[in-house]
Design a protein around this motif. Sequence first.
Motif, PDB file in Angstrom:
ATOM      1  N   LEU A 157       0.831  -1.214   0.000  1.00  0.00           N
ATOM      2  CA  LEU A 157       0.000   0.000   0.000  1.00  0.00           C
ATOM      3  C   LEU A 157       0.857   1.252   0.000  1.00  0.00           C
ATOM      4  N   GLY A 158       1.992   1.201   0.697  1.00  0.00           N
ATOM      5  CA  GLY A 158       2.867   2.377   0.738  1.00  0.00           C
ATOM      6  C   GLY A 158       3.427   2.730  -0.621  1.00  0.00           C
ATOM      7  N   ALA A 159       3.601   1.714  -1.488  1.00  0.00           N
ATOM      8  CA  ALA A 159       4.135   1.972  -2.826  1.00  0.00           C
ATOM      9  C   ALA A 159       3.128   2.690  -3.718  1.00  0.00           C
ATOM     10  N   LYS A 160       1.872   2.739  -3.292  1.00  0.00           N
ATOM     11  CA  LYS A 160       0.834   3.362  -4.113  1.00  0.00           C
ATOM     12  C   LYS A 160       0.629   4.840  -3.785  1.00  0.00           C
ATOM     13  N   VAL A 161       1.307   5.318  -2.751  1.00  0.00           N
ATOM     14  CA  VAL A 161       1.113   6.704  -2.324  1.00  0.00           C
ATOM     15  C   VAL A 161       2.469   7.365  -2.098  1.00  0.00           C
ATOM     16  N   ASP A 162       2.448   8.654  -1.955  1.00  0.00           N
ATOM     17  CA  ASP A 162       3.656   9.410  -1.633  1.00  0.00           C
ATOM     18  C   ASP A 162       3.623   9.722  -0.142  1.00  0.00           C
ATOM     19  N   LEU A 163       4.400   8.959   0.620  1.00  0.00           N
ATOM     20  CA  LEU A 163       4.375   9.124   2.066  1.00  0.00           C
ATOM     21  C   LEU A 163       5.044  10.413   2.522  1.00  0.00           C
ATOM     22  N   GLY A 164       5.716  11.114   1.605  1.00  0.00           N
ATOM     23  CA  GLY A 164       6.308  12.396   1.952  1.00  0.00           C
ATOM     24  C   GLY A 164       5.305  13.533   1.954  1.00  0.00           C
ATOM     25  N   ARG A 165       4.109  13.259   1.478  1.00  0.00           N
ATOM     26  CA  ARG A 165       3.063  14.294   1.419  1.00  0.00           C
ATOM     27  C   ARG A 165       1.959  13.980   2.421  1.00  0.00           C
ATOM     28  N   LEU A 166       1.355  15.025   2.948  1.00  0.00           N
ATOM     29  CA  LEU A 166       0.264  14.854   3.892  1.00  0.00           C
ATOM     30  C   LEU A 166      -0.909  14.126   3.253  1.00  0.00           C
ATOM     31  N   ASP A 167      -1.273  14.552   2.023  1.00  0.00           N
ATOM     32  CA  ASP A 167      -2.402  13.903   1.380  1.00  0.00           C
ATOM     33  C   ASP A 167      -2.073  12.462   0.975  1.00  0.00           C
ATOM     34  N   GLY A 168      -0.784  12.169   0.759  1.00  0.00           N
ATOM     35  CA  GLY A 168      -0.388  10.797   0.467  1.00  0.00           C
ATOM     36  C   GLY A 168      -0.581   9.891   1.668  1.00  0.00           C
ATOM     37  N   ARG A 169      -0.218  10.412   2.841  1.00  0.00           N
ATOM     38  CA  ARG A 169      -0.405   9.620   4.053  1.00  0.00           C
ATOM     39  C   ARG A 169      -1.885   9.457   4.366  1.00  0.00           C
ATOM     40  N   ALA A 170      -2.672  10.485   4.077  1.00  0.00           N
ATOM     41  CA  ALA A 170      -4.117  10.371   4.267  1.00  0.00           C
ATOM     42  C   ALA A 170      -4.694   9.314   3.326  1.00  0.00           C
ATOM     43  N   ARG A 171      -4.149   9.267   2.094  1.00  0.00           N
ATOM     44  CA  ARG A 171      -4.607   8.256   1.142  1.00  0.00           C
ATOM     45  C   ARG A 171      -4.273   6.847   1.625  1.00  0.00           C
ATOM     46  N   LEU A 172      -3.118   6.701   2.264  1.00  0.00           N
ATOM     47  CA  LEU A 172      -2.740   5.402   2.824  1.00  0.00           C
ATOM     48  C   LEU A 172      -3.778   4.955   3.859  1.00  0.00           C
ATOM     49  N   VAL A 173      -4.190   5.876   4.704  1.00  0.00           N
ATOM     50  CA  VAL A 173      -5.199   5.553   5.712  1.00  0.00           C
ATOM     51  C   VAL A 173      -6.494   5.110   5.036  1.00  0.00           C
ATOM     52  N   GLU A 174      -6.878   5.826   3.965  1.00  0.00           N
ATOM     53  CA  GLU A 174      -8.109   5.475   3.259  1.00  0.00           C
ATOM     54  C   GLU A 174      -8.020   4.090   2.629  1.00  0.00           C
ATOM     55  N   LEU A 175      -6.831   3.730   2.136  1.00  0.00           N
ATOM     56  CA  LEU A 175      -6.665   2.409   1.516  1.00  0.00           C
ATOM     57  C   LEU A 175      -6.615   1.297   2.563  1.00  0.00           C
ATOM     58  N   ALA A 176      -5.962   1.559   3.677  1.00  0.00           N
ATOM     59  CA  ALA A 176      -5.716   0.504   4.657  1.00  0.00           C
ATOM     60  C   ALA A 176      -6.897   0.243   5.581  1.00  0.00           C
ATOM     61  N   THR A 177      -7.608   1.297   5.955  1.00  0.00           N
ATOM     62  CA  THR A 177      -8.639   1.156   6.974  1.00  0.00           C
ATOM     63  C   THR A 177      -9.726   0.147   6.611  1.00  0.00           C
ATOM     64  N   PRO A 178     -10.292   0.184   5.400  1.00  0.00           N
ATOM     65  CA  PRO A 178     -11.328  -0.826   5.075  1.00  0.00           C
ATOM     66  C   PRO A 178     -10.812  -2.260   5.152  1.00  0.00           C
ATOM     67  N   LEU A 179      -9.556  -2.447   4.811  1.00  0.00           N
ATOM     68  CA  LEU A 179      -8.989  -3.790   4.873  1.00  0.00           C
ATOM     69  C   LEU A 179      -8.774  -4.228   6.321  1.00  0.00           C
ATOM     70  N   LEU A 180      -8.227  -3.348   7.137  1.00  0.00           N
ATOM     71  CA  LEU A 180      -7.963  -3.704   8.533  1.00  0.00           C
ATOM     72  C   LEU A 180      -9.255  -3.912   9.320  1.00  0.00           C
ATOM     73  N   SER A 181     -10.329  -3.269   8.889  1.00  0.00           N
ATOM     74  CA  SER A 181     -11.609  -3.452   9.577  1.00  0.00           C
ATOM     75  C   SER A 181     -12.148  -4.864   9.413  1.00  0.00           C
ATOM     76  N   LYS A 182     -11.627  -5.588   8.425  1.00  0.00           N
ATOM     77  CA  LYS A 182     -12.073  -6.964   8.213  1.00  0.00           C
ATOM     78  C   LYS A 182     -11.414  -7.941   9.174  1.00  0.00           C
ATOM     79  N   MET A 183     -10.358  -7.514   9.844  1.00  0.00           N
ATOM     80  CA  MET A 183      -9.636  -8.403  10.751  1.00  0.00           C
ATOM     81  C   MET A 183     -10.436  -8.628  12.027  1.00  0.00           C
ATOM     82  N   PRO A 184     -10.284  -9.795  12.652  1.00  0.00           N
ATOM     83  CA  PRO A 184     -10.936 -10.013  13.945  1.00  0.00           C
ATOM     84  C   PRO A 184     -10.404  -9.030  14.975  1.00  0.00           C
ATOM     85  N   ALA A 185     -11.291  -8.530  15.804  1.00  0.00           N
ATOM     86  CA  ALA A 185     -10.857  -7.615  16.856  1.00  0.00           C
ATOM     87  C   ALA A 185      -9.911  -8.338  17.807  1.00  0.00           C
TER      88      ALA A 185
END
Length: 587
Positions: A372-400
């Motif tokens: 997921l990090g390769a799909k965004v620019d982690l040096g930019r604020l909006d890139g890191r925000a995009r990472l959160v948007e990509l990762a959060t739906p996937l991580l929500s599928k994990m068992p608590a």
Amino acid sequence: MPGRIPKEFIDELLLRVDIVEVIDARVPLKKAGKDYKACCPFHDEKTPSFTVSPAKQFYHCFGCGAHGTAIGFLMEYEHQSFPEAVEELAGRVGLQLPRESLVSSEKTEASANLFRVLEDAARYYRSQLRAHAPAIEYLKRRGISGEIAAAFGLGYAPDGWDHLVRVLGKEAPQRELLIQAGLAVRKEGGGCYDRFRDRVMFPIHDYRGRIIGFGGRVIGKGEPKYLNSPETPLFHKGKELYGLYRARDAIRSAGRVIVVEGYMDVVGLAQFGIDNAVATLGTATTREHLERLFRFAQEVVFCFDGDRAGREAAWRALEAALPILHEGRQISFAFLPEGEDPDSLVRVEGAQALQDRLGSGLSLPEYFFQTLGAKVDLGRLDGRARLVELATPLLSKMPAGAFQQMMLDRLADISRIPSTAAAERKTAAGPSSRDFRRNYAGPKPPPSVVRVAAALLVQNPALIAEIDDPELLGEADLPGMEVFQKIVQLLREQPRLNTAALIEHFRESEHEPVLARLATWSHSSLAQDVRAEFQGALSQLRLKAIETVTDRLVQKGKVFGLSEAEKTELNRLLTAKQEIRQTAPTH
């Protein structure tokens, strides 16, 4: 009802089967007092919490909650259906299955015929391999020894349109069977032709070692390179794994399973002593694949090509795995150099070098954030925000749990947005105030008399002999009496039932979870003189029942008056009430 196994047969079976022997053959047990213990085969643990009771013929894990009878264990551990588990246990104790029950799919005439024709085809393919030098030369070029070829039952489908059909499909019903088994293809104008032609044949086995389909690898030029059996009544690609039946013991011994992409990879690794490898059957890794593999080992290593296709397959496997990543389960990804596969690489580097590659693969968290990090620019604020948007739906599928929280923490570190992790943790894993009150609201109240009576009866079915007034007990207006009455009714009809057979009677009913909890419930009252405890509980139930009936008669008498019979009954009950209070201890 056709196809149903008679309850009487299940009862007799569970009276004869020893659950300790059934489980010990698969999970070594150690004596612990009157019971047996082991580390649970259904979740990862270091301290044994898996208990098997020979008295109850029941198993229970105090860590993960897994529980059941010998039938349930085979269904959970071996992935058997209910009829299949019954059939295996019946064979173990020498019981003949009722002819009318049509116990399992293979017992139906159609399925039995499919298994037979697949075995016949396997024998034919093996004979053809021995008779065709080009096929033998192909395997030799691939470095496959005769011993390994025999161990995997490899064969050869000769070039030509109808070799197999002419041998096994001489009559119309036989040809129809070949089509149903996926061995032949129906022609539009009638008749059929061989599905597999000029291919090395890899028989595919189910968990019991029965052939359910084939994979064919073309020898010369032709497409597709690999051809699998189509979906049939016996063969479902999304559930089966090539080589799993043969690899089961090696997987358990190694503590991990290697998932590769092709049949030849499994066979090639076995040639070098790496026997804990399996392959998916031309389809993406599914959740069912992973659930099955995690029954044998807590670590799954995907060994794929490092090209785009390999990484796409790895990501699909990761997505399938996220919902079932309970604590203790581990997944890694080992990507091979471009142009190499496990079969070719092990021949160049050797078994130990390949094992080292597998051991140093990317863990699932590393691969997840790297991809997921390769799909965004982690040096930019909006890139890191995009990472959160990509990762959060996937991580929500994990068992608590702890693993999900650690993944969220890692996301917070990378994105530098810690509030995200905190918010996600609160919604996905944090205990509610209600949970806190339930866990910390002080000492628990004593168990109800119905629960004590029901648990004593489930764990000691012979106590049914103490009940001679079930109709009166049924008048007690208390929570749980419905289940208690059903247990009493069943045991009065069949007093020989043990705990396991009793619970099996309620399989798939609304009461099954309740009986399972009663069978494993531990309380001080259950460890004393069970007969005396049960009599004391019955006395309290009788008192409640008598109070209910006498109140009803008294109210009726005030309004309508009572008949002589009713007056006699009221006096009898009042006398009985007084006697019970004088002789029975209160709990």
